[in-house]
Enzyme design. Structure first.
Site, PDB file in Angstrom:
ATOM      1  NE  ARG A 234      -4.259  -1.924   0.320  1.00 57.95           N
ATOM      2  CZ  ARG A 234      -4.297  -2.312  -1.037  1.00 57.95           C
ATOM      3  NH1 ARG A 234      -2.957  -2.776  -1.750  1.00 57.95           N
ATOM      4  NH2 ARG A 234      -5.470  -3.210  -0.586  1.00 57.95           N
ATOM      5  CG  ASP A 258       1.038  -1.688  -8.465  1.00 54.54           C
ATOM      6  OD1 ASP A 258       0.653  -2.037  -9.589  1.00 54.54           O
ATOM      7  OD2 ASP A 258       0.343  -3.032  -7.957  1.00 54.54           O
ATOM      8  CD  GLU A 263      -3.051   3.667  -5.046  1.00 49.02           C
ATOM      9  OE1 GLU A 263      -2.275   3.354  -5.202  1.00 49.02           O
ATOM     10  OE2 GLU A 263      -4.657   2.646  -5.231  1.00 49.02           O
ATOM     11  CG  HIS A 295      -3.408  -0.607  -7.204  1.00 52.01           C
ATOM     12  ND1 HIS A 295      -3.689   0.153  -5.268  1.00 52.01           N
ATOM     13  CD2 HIS A 295      -3.747  -2.110  -6.883  1.00 52.01           C
ATOM     14  CE1 HIS A 295      -3.929  -1.192  -4.687  1.00 52.01           C
ATOM     15  NE2 HIS A 295      -3.880  -2.279  -4.772  1.00 52.01           N
TER      16      HIS A 295
HETATM   17  P1  NAD Z   1      -1.387 -11.687   4.629  1.00 52.63           P
HETATM   18  O1  NAD Z   1      -1.613 -10.726   5.339  1.00 52.63           O
HETATM   19  O2  NAD Z   1      -1.407 -12.648   3.840  1.00 52.63           O
HETATM   20  O3  NAD Z   1       0.481 -11.240   4.555  1.00 52.63           O
HETATM   21  C1  NAD Z   1       0.615  -9.818   5.847  1.00 52.63           C
HETATM   22  C2  NAD Z   1       1.962 -10.085   6.288  1.00 52.63           C
HETATM   23  O4  NAD Z   1       2.636  -8.599   7.064  1.00 52.63           O
HETATM   24  C3  NAD Z   1       1.641 -11.576   7.924  1.00 52.63           C
HETATM   25  O5  NAD Z   1       2.599 -12.245   7.181  1.00 52.63           O
HETATM   26  C4  NAD Z   1       1.907 -10.693   9.014  1.00 52.63           C
HETATM   27  O6  NAD Z   1       2.173 -11.338   9.696  1.00 52.63           O
HETATM   28  C5  NAD Z   1       3.160  -8.880   8.034  1.00 52.63           C
HETATM   29  N1  NAD Z   1       2.482  -7.944   9.270  1.00 52.63           N
HETATM   30  C6  NAD Z   1       1.978  -7.457   9.687  1.00 52.63           C
HETATM   31  N2  NAD Z   1       2.463  -6.786  10.511  1.00 52.63           N
HETATM   32  C7  NAD Z   1       3.766  -6.545   9.883  1.00 52.63           C
HETATM   33  C8  NAD Z   1       4.520  -5.753  10.104  1.00 52.63           C
HETATM   34  N3  NAD Z   1       4.381  -4.313  10.680  1.00 52.63           N
HETATM   35  N4  NAD Z   1       5.823  -5.680  10.307  1.00 52.63           N
HETATM   36  C9  NAD Z   1       6.238  -6.587   9.008  1.00 52.63           C
HETATM   37  N5  NAD Z   1       5.443  -7.699   8.720  1.00 52.63           N
HETATM   38  C10 NAD Z   1       3.879  -7.536   9.080  1.00 52.63           C
HETATM   39  O7  NAD Z   1      -1.329 -10.339   2.808  1.00 52.63           O
HETATM   40  P2  NAD Z   1      -0.965 -10.736   1.704  1.00 52.63           P
HETATM   41  O8  NAD Z   1      -2.182 -11.304   0.837  1.00 52.63           O
HETATM   42  O9  NAD Z   1       0.468 -11.191   1.582  1.00 52.63           O
HETATM   43  O10 NAD Z   1      -1.041  -9.234   0.467  1.00 52.63           O
HETATM   44  C11 NAD Z   1       0.488  -8.025   1.715  1.00 52.63           C
HETATM   45  C12 NAD Z   1      -0.480  -6.236   0.721  1.00 52.63           C
HETATM   46  O11 NAD Z   1      -0.188  -6.623  -0.753  1.00 52.63           O
HETATM   47  C13 NAD Z   1      -1.968  -5.808   1.164  1.00 52.63           C
HETATM   48  O12 NAD Z   1      -2.249  -6.246   3.116  1.00 52.63           O
HETATM   49  C14 NAD Z   1      -2.304  -5.215   0.349  1.00 52.63           C
HETATM   50  O13 NAD Z   1      -1.650  -4.053   0.674  1.00 52.63           O
HETATM   51  C15 NAD Z   1      -1.439  -5.660  -0.217  1.00 52.63           C
HETATM   52  N6  NAD Z   1      -2.172  -5.915  -2.217  1.00 52.63           N
HETATM   53  C16 NAD Z   1      -2.126  -5.965  -3.140  1.00 52.63           C
HETATM   54  C17 NAD Z   1      -1.737  -5.638  -4.425  1.00 52.63           C
HETATM   55  C18 NAD Z   1      -1.589  -4.714  -5.639  1.00 52.63           C
HETATM   56  O14 NAD Z   1      -2.244  -4.970  -6.693  1.00 52.63           O
HETATM   57  N7  NAD Z   1      -0.878  -4.119  -5.760  1.00 52.63           N
HETATM   58  C19 NAD Z   1      -2.975  -6.517  -4.315  1.00 52.63           C
HETATM   59  C20 NAD Z   1      -3.199  -7.473  -3.881  1.00 52.63           C
HETATM   60  C21 NAD Z   1      -2.805  -6.878  -1.782  1.00 52.63           C
END
Ligand code: NAD
Length: 330
Positions: A234, A258, A263, A295
């Site tokens: 994000r 991305d 945005e 994105h």
């Molecule tokens: P997820 O919940 O499976 O994984 C997130 C990980 O981050 C978890 O393992 C969690 O323990 C860890 N985490 C939480 N707080 C943290 C911190 N302070 N420091 C380090 N690690 C921490 O989520 P995901 O499916 O892997 O997605 C991750 C992020 O990617 C989403 O939250 C979303 O914002 C983003 N995303 C972006 C797109 C895109 O198109 N660009 C698409 C999907 C998701």
């Protein structure tokens, strides 16, 4: 159920409609984002279906509940744009799509690394202009480089596996490290170590108060000279003016984004015939070593199919008043 779908593009409709038909839901599509100004469009619906830049803050949630919309279906994984406490108080159930294709996002992050490292974005234009010189396109081998992964959830874990496949050393930081890390060749370390030792840092954590501006002046100062930073999580995980300072000083060698903190009014729209009013984004776009995509990391046919199917199945579970494993609880 009758559902008002916000922030709709033609491709959303293409994937959501057949899935809705199968589940017996009736969708009304709106191109506009859900905001305090547009929430009235939800009237007469049992719920709303929203995306990453829709605003489900306290006032919007109150209005939604008042209009009788008792369900919110996020067709994305991240949920930083919804006030879950308000939803709980108002009795609005919220579901999301926690995993539609972690591969789509992880592969896009790797795509940004490869393009930036080998200057593919510049080479494309050069060769088409008949300029076949190599000066300015020098890259580095990825093998044996140290790649830092912040957040090894669904996406970060897949990303780590891919870069392991390139022969990179993977250093990772997660507040909840996975026990299978060492077995998979992933070394967990404190954030400080990941930031100071990595040649490439890829962000895969959610946006929370703890991760807001995680990459700021202080963090950049501690990074290796010429570091490559990749953000597909994000926008606000990065303090954008700080990375601009890092790019200007040369401390940051490459930046792949991305997502962007501001945005919401820009991405997903065609603004090509307008003057870009966001000076920070405009400055970022001047750097030859910055690659920005709007994105699009999630944007594969596999992911859109999975998003549509899971969203409609989530709504069916809410309709039956069943428990839903994809429900977000405050
Ligand atoms: P997820 O919940 O499976 O994984 C997130 C990980 O981050 C978890 O393992 C969690 O323990 C860890 N985490 C939480 N707080 C943290 C911190 N302070 N420091 C380090 N690690 C921490 O989520 P995901 O499916 O892997 O997605 C991750 C992020 O990617 C989403 O939250 C979303 O914002 C983003 N995303 C972006 C797109 C895109 O198109 N660009 C698409 C999907 C998701």
């Amino acid at each position: 159920m009758k559902i008002a779908v916000f922030s709709t593009k033609p491709y959303d409709q293409r994937f959501l409609e057949p899935a809705a038909k199968e589940h017996g839901h009736e969708l009304t599509f709106f191109e506009t984002r859900l905001t305090a100004d547009t929430v009235g469009l939800a009237e007469g619906n049992d719920g709303v279906c929203v995306f990453v830049n829709d605003q489900l803050n306290h006032p919007v949630m109150i209005e939604l509940a008042a209009l009788g919309a008792r369900h919110v279906a996020l067709r994305c994984a991240g949920y930083n744009n919804i006030d879950l406490n308000a939803a709980k108080k108002l009795g609005v159930r919220v579901v999301r799509v926690p995993a539609y294709s972690p591969h789509a996002v992880a592969e896009h992050a790797v795509g940004l690394i490869l393009a930036l490292n080998r200057n593919l974005h510049r080479a494309y234009g050069r060769v088409r202009d008949g300029d076949f010189r190599l000066e300015g396109l020098l890259g580095f081998d990825l093998v044996s480089r140290t790649v830092g992964v912040v957040g090894t959830g669904r996406i970060g874990w897949v990303f780590a596996q891919i870069v392991r496949g390139f022969g990179c050393r993977v250093l990772a930081y997660d507040t909840q490290p996975r026990a299978e890390g060492p077995q998979a060749g992933i070394e967990y370390a404190p954030l400080e170590t990941v930031l100071t030792q990595s040649e490439i840092v890829s962000l895969h954590c959610p946006l929370t108060p703890e991760t807001h501006h995680l990459i700021d002046d202080r963090a950049i100062e501690r990074m290796r000279a010429g570091v490559m930073i990749i953000n597909t999580s994000r926008g606000a995980v990065i303090d954008t003016p700080a990375v601009i300072r890092g790019l200007k000083s040369g401390k940051i060698g490459h930046l792949g984004l991305d997502v962007y903190e501001e945005e919401a009014d820009i991405f997903f729209e065609d603004l090509s015939d307008r003057v870009l009013s966001d000076d920070v984004l405009a400055r970022l776009l001047t750097f030859p070593n910055v690659l920005i995509t709007g994105h699009q990391a999630f944007f594969t046919s596999d992911a859109l199919h999975s998003i549509a199917e899971t969203t409609m199945s989530n709504l069916s579970q809410l309709e039956r008043a069943d428990t839903c494993p994809n429900e977000l609880l405050a």
